[in-house]
Design an enzyme around this catalytic site. Sequence first.
Site, short mmCIF file in Angstrom:
data_model
loop_
_atom_site.label_atom_id
_atom_site.label_comp_id
_atom_site.label_asym_id
_atom_site.label_seq_id
_atom_site.Cartn_x
_atom_site.Cartn_y
_atom_site.Cartn_z
N GLY A 62 33.85 47.75 -17.53
CA GLY A 62 32.50 47.55 -17.77
C GLY A 62 32.17 46.66 -16.51
O GLY A 62 32.93 46.12 -15.67
N LEU A 120 30.94 43.33 -16.59
CA LEU A 120 31.53 42.07 -16.60
C LEU A 120 33.12 42.19 -16.51
O LEU A 120 33.73 41.36 -15.75
CB LEU A 120 31.19 41.48 -17.83
CG LEU A 120 31.80 39.99 -18.03
CD1 LEU A 120 31.76 39.02 -16.83
CD2 LEU A 120 31.50 39.20 -19.35
N ASP A 154 41.12 50.60 -27.30
CA ASP A 154 39.94 51.09 -28.03
C ASP A 154 39.62 49.70 -29.08
O ASP A 154 40.34 49.72 -29.86
CB ASP A 154 39.71 52.31 -28.53
CG ASP A 154 38.32 52.52 -29.15
OD1 ASP A 154 37.91 51.48 -29.56
OD2 ASP A 154 38.00 53.63 -29.30
N ALA A 182 31.80 45.86 -25.28
CA ALA A 182 30.94 45.73 -26.30
C ALA A 182 29.97 46.85 -26.21
O ALA A 182 29.93 47.66 -25.21
CB ALA A 182 29.87 44.48 -25.89
N TYR A 238 21.25 44.94 -31.51
CA TYR A 238 22.35 44.55 -30.77
C TYR A 238 22.42 43.04 -30.89
O TYR A 238 23.56 42.58 -31.09
CB TYR A 238 21.74 44.74 -29.26
CG TYR A 238 22.34 44.04 -27.98
CD1 TYR A 238 23.77 44.30 -27.88
CD2 TYR A 238 21.89 43.06 -27.40
CE1 TYR A 238 24.42 43.51 -26.69
CE2 TYR A 238 22.47 42.15 -26.48
CZ TYR A 238 23.95 42.70 -26.16
OH TYR A 238 24.52 41.86 -25.17
N LYS A 254 25.83 41.05 -32.31
CA LYS A 254 26.67 40.15 -31.46
C LYS A 254 26.64 38.83 -32.19
O LYS A 254 27.52 37.90 -31.98
CB LYS A 254 25.79 39.64 -30.07
CG LYS A 254 25.88 41.01 -29.16
CD LYS A 254 27.20 41.47 -28.56
CE LYS A 254 27.58 40.60 -27.73
NZ LYS A 254 28.97 40.88 -27.12
N1 LIG Z 1 24.57 42.80 -19.34
C1 LIG Z 1 23.87 41.95 -19.59
O1 LIG Z 1 22.72 41.61 -18.99
C2 LIG Z 1 24.35 41.19 -20.64
C3 LIG Z 1 23.56 40.05 -21.17
C4 LIG Z 1 24.09 39.13 -22.00
C5 LIG Z 1 25.20 39.37 -22.69
N2 LIG Z 1 25.92 40.42 -22.07
C6 LIG Z 1 27.32 40.53 -22.78
O2 LIG Z 1 28.24 40.61 -21.75
C7 LIG Z 1 29.58 41.49 -22.04
C8 LIG Z 1 29.87 42.49 -21.07
O3 LIG Z 1 28.59 43.36 -20.87
P1 LIG Z 1 28.55 44.34 -19.62
O4 LIG Z 1 27.17 44.31 -19.23
O5 LIG Z 1 29.53 44.41 -18.83
O6 LIG Z 1 28.53 45.87 -20.44
P2 LIG Z 1 28.94 47.24 -19.94
O7 LIG Z 1 29.04 47.32 -18.45
O8 LIG Z 1 28.18 48.08 -20.70
O9 LIG Z 1 30.67 47.32 -20.29
C9 LIG Z 1 30.95 47.41 -21.69
C10 LIG Z 1 32.45 47.60 -21.88
O10 LIG Z 1 32.82 47.71 -23.04
C11 LIG Z 1 33.44 49.11 -23.13
N3 LIG Z 1 33.74 49.52 -24.48
C12 LIG Z 1 32.49 50.02 -25.28
N4 LIG Z 1 33.27 50.49 -26.50
C13 LIG Z 1 34.41 50.03 -26.46
C14 LIG Z 1 35.43 50.19 -27.44
N5 LIG Z 1 35.08 50.63 -28.66
N6 LIG Z 1 36.82 49.77 -27.06
C15 LIG Z 1 36.98 49.27 -25.81
N7 LIG Z 1 36.04 49.17 -24.90
C16 LIG Z 1 34.70 49.45 -25.05
C17 LIG Z 1 32.81 49.93 -22.32
O11 LIG Z 1 33.84 50.94 -21.86
P3 LIG Z 1 33.56 52.52 -21.36
O12 LIG Z 1 33.29 52.03 -20.05
O13 LIG Z 1 34.54 53.09 -21.69
O14 LIG Z 1 32.18 52.86 -22.04
C18 LIG Z 1 32.81 48.96 -21.03
O15 LIG Z 1 33.89 48.88 -20.29
C19 LIG Z 1 29.02 41.99 -23.50
O16 LIG Z 1 29.68 41.12 -24.68
C20 LIG Z 1 27.33 41.94 -23.49
O17 LIG Z 1 26.97 41.82 -24.68
C21 LIG Z 1 25.79 41.29 -21.25
#
Ligand SMILES: NC(=O)c1ccc[n+]([C@@H]2O[C@H](COP(=O)([O-])OP(=O)(O)OC[C@H]3O[C@@H](n4cnc5c(N)ncnc54)[C@H](OP(=O)(O)O)[C@@H]3O)[C@@H](O)[C@H]2O)c1
Length: 303
Positions: free
Chosen positions: A16, A18, A52, A76, A140, A144
């Site tokens: 992902g 992050l 997973d 996530a 969401y 969380k």
């Molecule tokens: N992005 C934002 O603006 C934001 C803001 C506040 C908080 N956050 C938090 O920051 C964290 C990282 O977010 P992000 O933006 O990096 O999200 P992201 O780019 O959507 O990445 C999420 C990752 O989780 C993986 N994932 C989903 N389901 C899974 C499962 N069952 N088992 C293992 N991996 C799984 C996805 O894998 P696949 O690639 O295989 O789908 C992807 O690698 C999260 O906790 C999110 O809630 C994000």
Amino acid sequence: MGDGSNETVLIVGASGFLGRALCDVPYQGLNRVPAARNPRPPFLESDCLRVDVTDAESVVRAVSQVRPDWVINAAAEAGVDRCERNPGLAHRVNVCGTRNLIRACENAGVGLVTVSTNYVFDGQAGPYAETDPTNPVNAYGRTKLEAESVVLDSPCHGPVVRTAVLYGYRTGCRPNFVTWALESLLCGETIRVVTDEWANPTCVDELAVFLLGLCRRKFRGVIHFAGPEFMSRYEMVKRICRCFNLDADLVVPVTSRELGQIAPRPPCAGLKLDLARELFDPALKSFSENLKRTGEEMRVAAG
Ligand SMILES: NC(=O)c1ccc[n+]([C@@H]2O[C@H](COP(=O)([O-])OP(=O)(O)OC[C@H]3O[C@@H](n4cnc5c(N)ncnc54)[C@H](OP(=O)(O)O)[C@@H]3O)[C@@H](O)[C@H]2O)c1
């Protein structure tokens, strides 16, 4: 746990946005092991474990194979509208996934760093401190918040870090708010941007450094980490226009009601950083400075 030198950190959700930053941001003295549900470039199958988080066995297997000092959970279901459409999936990944991780970490005596969101707040009175009451307004945010409780109620050591509006650039990752706006404006497309949703845009690399740093500290409980500036989404895009000399007339201000997104968003849900500043004094660049770097990375990647 060791003394902080050459400790091993298992990074779950490494594919992902992050997760990628956690694996590749410059940081000395930690051995970082990536784990992803679907390993894909830049990771090779051979150097990325398959985890997973909804599959408890795969989590336990990875923790016992790597024997890390820490696990950072960057996995996530983070699509806010996707969670609203499919709250069952959001619950399985965000809540049950966290439960699987915490059990595996507890059994192995390993610390877990958990990433949460400003969407645990209802956005009526932000920016918020760690102690302010939560009240999520969408699926969401609810999942969380429940995941936070799973961690905080467990004897496992490790912090819950709330953050907001991540931006930066990594090839192959889904667009974030900043890269979407910048790419659209560079193509001369008109974009509609909300004026009534406020938060602090957060540089993903700065968050990654903060999370890796926490693996060396003895902090437990909730802490906020976000960018130092609090502004509306519309203001973020105006700054993008100024920074890259783009046509601000392409940016159409709308209210969230007019935008009609599936999930309601908290309107004023930024995060206060006083605790993080007091305890860790993180080095934070301005939004404009980080924007320039993001633009440069996008330009280089485009060739
Ligand atoms: N992005 C934002 O603006 C934001 C803001 C506040 C908080 N956050 C938090 O920051 C964290 C990282 O977010 P992000 O933006 O990096 O999200 P992201 O780019 O959507 O990445 C999420 C990752 O989780 C993986 N994932 C989903 N389901 C899974 C499962 N069952 N088992 C293992 N991996 C799984 C996805 O894998 P696949 O690639 O295989 O789908 C992807 O690698 C999260 O906790 C999110 O809630 C994000």
